[in-house]
Design an enzyme around this catalytic site. Structure first.
Site, short mmCIF file in Angstrom:
data_model
loop_
_atom_site.label_atom_id
_atom_site.label_comp_id
_atom_site.label_asym_id
_atom_site.label_seq_id
_atom_site.Cartn_x
_atom_site.Cartn_y
_atom_site.Cartn_z
CB CYS A 23 -0.90 -0.06 1.24
SG CYS A 23 -1.67 1.49 1.71
CB CYS A 26 0.52 1.63 4.11
SG CYS A 26 -1.21 1.16 3.98
#
Length: 98
Positions: A23, A26
């Site tokens: 991600c 993230c």
């Protein structure tokens, strides 16, 4: 090692970052969380939970998008938000709940 449930029962605030290695947003949270930890030291526990490796924890909290940050204290959710949150804003949120 303490379980997820044991850690979030702490009377010290626990900021949990639900993330995944693949991600992009993230990855942006990592230096932000390091900055927050550097500023807040022992006032806060930061726990990173990989949703791919811990699907039960993510599912039990209804995590639908990542990153999702949840602030716990004594096992209760005090604050929750999906997406990247700037360090200063995170510190302010934690201080409001300490």
């Amino acid at each position: 090692m303490a379980s997820f449930q044991e850690i979030i029962q702490s009377d010290k605030p626990v900021l949990v970052d639900f993330y995944a290695d693949w991600c992009g947003p993230c990855k942006m949270m990592k230096p932000i969380l390091e900055e927050v930890k550097g500023e807040m030291k022992d006032e806060l526990t930061i726990l990173k939970v990989d949703v791919d490796r811990n699907p039960d924890a993510a599912q039990s909290l209804g995590i639908q998008s990542i990153p999702t940050l949840i602030l716990f204290k004594n096992g209760k959710v005090l604050w929750r938000q999906a997406g990247v949150v700037p360090a200063k804003q995170l510190q302010q949120i934690v201080k409001e709940h300490v």
